[in-house]
Motif scaffolding. Structure first.
Motif, PDB file in Angstrom:
ATOM      1  N   ALA A  94     -52.198  26.130 -16.265  1.00  0.00           N
ATOM      2  CA  ALA A  94     -53.121  26.659 -17.278  1.00  0.00           C
ATOM      3  C   ALA A  94     -53.277  25.659 -18.422  1.00  0.00           C
ATOM      4  CB  ALA A  94     -52.628  28.004 -17.792  1.00  0.00           C
ATOM      5  N   TRP A  95     -52.175  25.060 -18.847  1.00  0.00           N
ATOM      6  CA  TRP A  95     -52.226  24.077 -19.932  1.00  0.00           C
ATOM      7  C   TRP A  95     -53.056  22.872 -19.522  1.00  0.00           C
ATOM      8  CZ3 TRP A  95     -50.635  19.006 -20.433  1.00  0.00           C
ATOM      9  CH2 TRP A  95     -50.614  18.501 -21.735  1.00  0.00           C
ATOM     10  N   GLY A  96     -52.795  22.348 -18.322  1.00  0.00           N
ATOM     11  CA  GLY A  96     -53.536  21.185 -17.841  1.00  0.00           C
ATOM     12  C   GLY A  96     -55.022  21.479 -17.710  1.00  0.00           C
ATOM     13  N   ALA A  97     -55.350  22.648 -17.176  1.00  0.00           N
ATOM     14  CA  ALA A  97     -56.759  23.026 -17.015  1.00  0.00           C
ATOM     15  C   ALA A  97     -57.444  23.177 -18.367  1.00  0.00           C
ATOM     16  CB  ALA A  97     -56.860  24.319 -16.215  1.00  0.00           C
ATOM     17  N   ALA A  98     -56.740  23.775 -19.323  1.00  0.00           N
ATOM     18  CA  ALA A  98     -57.316  23.927 -20.664  1.00  0.00           C
ATOM     19  C   ALA A  98     -57.533  22.561 -21.315  1.00  0.00           C
ATOM     20  CB  ALA A  98     -56.407  24.796 -21.532  1.00  0.00           C
ATOM     21  N   ARG A  99     -56.562  21.681 -21.184  1.00  0.00           N
ATOM     22  CA  ARG A  99     -56.716  20.325 -21.740  1.00  0.00           C
ATOM     23  C   ARG A  99     -57.858  19.560 -21.078  1.00  0.00           C
ATOM     24  NH1 ARG A  99     -53.521  17.412 -25.591  1.00  0.00           N
ATOM     25  NH2 ARG A  99     -53.917  15.712 -24.179  1.00  0.00           N
ATOM     26  N   MET A 100     -58.062  19.812 -19.785  1.00  0.00           N
ATOM     27  CA  MET A 100     -59.159  19.160 -19.055  1.00  0.00           C
ATOM     28  C   MET A 100     -60.511  19.731 -19.448  1.00  0.00           C
ATOM     29  SD  MET A 100     -58.300  16.729 -16.874  1.00  0.00           S
ATOM     30  CE  MET A 100     -59.758  16.706 -15.854  1.00  0.00           C
ATOM     31  N   GLY A 101     -60.497  20.877 -20.137  1.00  0.00           N
ATOM     32  CA  GLY A 101     -61.754  21.502 -20.537  1.00  0.00           C
ATOM     33  C   GLY A 101     -62.439  22.232 -19.401  1.00  0.00           C
ATOM     34  N   LEU A 102     -61.659  22.666 -18.407  1.00  0.00           N
ATOM     35  CA  LEU A 102     -62.251  23.386 -17.289  1.00  0.00           C
ATOM     36  C   LEU A 102     -62.767  24.742 -17.775  1.00  0.00           C
ATOM     37  CD1 LEU A 102     -59.675  22.537 -14.496  1.00  0.00           C
ATOM     38  CD2 LEU A 102     -61.860  21.436 -14.975  1.00  0.00           C
ATOM     39  N   PRO A 103     -63.892  25.177 -17.256  1.00  0.00           N
ATOM     40  CA  PRO A 103     -64.493  26.423 -17.733  1.00  0.00           C
ATOM     41  C   PRO A 103     -63.667  27.638 -17.330  1.00  0.00           C
ATOM     42  CG  PRO A 103     -65.689  25.600 -15.842  1.00  0.00           C
ATOM     43  CD  PRO A 103     -64.679  24.551 -16.198  1.00  0.00           C
ATOM     44  N   PRO A 104     -63.739  28.705 -18.131  1.00  0.00           N
ATOM     45  CA  PRO A 104     -63.034  29.931 -17.767  1.00  0.00           C
ATOM     46  C   PRO A 104     -63.636  30.512 -16.481  1.00  0.00           C
ATOM     47  CG  PRO A 104     -64.401  30.288 -19.704  1.00  0.00           C
ATOM     48  CD  PRO A 104     -64.493  28.834 -19.360  1.00  0.00           C
ATOM     49  N   GLY A 105     -62.859  31.274 -15.800  1.00  0.00           N
ATOM     50  CA  GLY A 105     -63.345  31.871 -14.556  1.00  0.00           C
ATOM     51  C   GLY A 105     -62.185  32.362 -13.734  1.00  0.00           C
ATOM     52  N   ALA A 106     -62.356  32.309 -12.429  1.00  0.00           N
ATOM     53  CA  ALA A 106     -61.364  32.869 -11.494  1.00  0.00           C
ATOM     54  C   ALA A 106     -59.997  32.232 -11.675  1.00  0.00           C
ATOM     55  CB  ALA A 106     -61.846  32.692 -10.061  1.00  0.00           C
ATOM     56  N   PHE A 107     -59.948  30.934 -11.958  1.00  0.00           N
ATOM     57  CA  PHE A 107     -58.655  30.265 -12.124  1.00  0.00           C
ATOM     58  C   PHE A 107     -57.862  30.886 -13.264  1.00  0.00           C
ATOM     59  CE2 PHE A 107     -56.334  27.211 -14.763  1.00  0.00           C
ATOM     60  CZ  PHE A 107     -55.289  26.949 -13.914  1.00  0.00           C
ATOM     61  N   PHE A 108     -58.472  31.003 -14.441  1.00  0.00           N
ATOM     62  CA  PHE A 108     -57.755  31.541 -15.592  1.00  0.00           C
ATOM     63  C   PHE A 108     -57.466  33.025 -15.400  1.00  0.00           C
ATOM     64  CE2 PHE A 108     -59.484  27.687 -17.626  1.00  0.00           C
ATOM     65  CZ  PHE A 108     -58.292  27.170 -18.122  1.00  0.00           C
TER      66      PHE A 108
END
Length: 131
Positions: free
Chosen positions: A111-125
């Protein structure tokens, strides 16, 4: 001096597909640690590792997924690089598939890595928050 010898070898092995999923994840982690400690510019190696890992996330175990996503989050200079973004997107799909077998540390790294990457919210989060 040892990095001057090892880095070209690692990059060549990544480019020729000679690294296992575990090797890719651990090498990406090491590149992120070295880059963050300003020991060496590890960006070109990290991009080669991300590119080599594309299409192979099905080979990654939960630990390797977590380590890889954390490493991508650390490599801030690469967040807009298309190959890195593509690999990050593939990792989010892998997290969704493996979230039920990941421990809280692995989920938080992802979750931290995805947030830092700026990945959009959705199924992953959504999946990460309910795991």
């Amino acid at each position: 001096v040892i990095l001057d010898v090892l880095c070209p070898i690692l990059q060549a092995k990544a480019c020729t597909g000679e690294l296992s999923a575990f090797d890719l994840a651990q090498s990406l982690w090491a590149a992120a640690k070295l880059e963050s400690a300003h020991h060496r510019d590890m960006c070109s190696i990290a991009v080669a590792l991300a590119k080599a890992a594309q299409g192979r996330t099905s080979e990654f175990n939960p630990h390797s997924i977590s380590v890889s996503m954390w490493a991508l989050g650390m490599l801030e200079a690469l967040h807009d690089v298309p190959d890195v973004q593509s690999f990050a997107q593939e990792l989010t799909a892998a997290v969704i598939a493996h979230a039920d077998t990941m421990n809280p540390q692995m989920i938080s790294n992802c979750a931290w890595g995805a947030a830092r990457m700026g990945l959009p919210p959705g199924a992953f989060f959504d999946k990460a928050s309910s795991a």
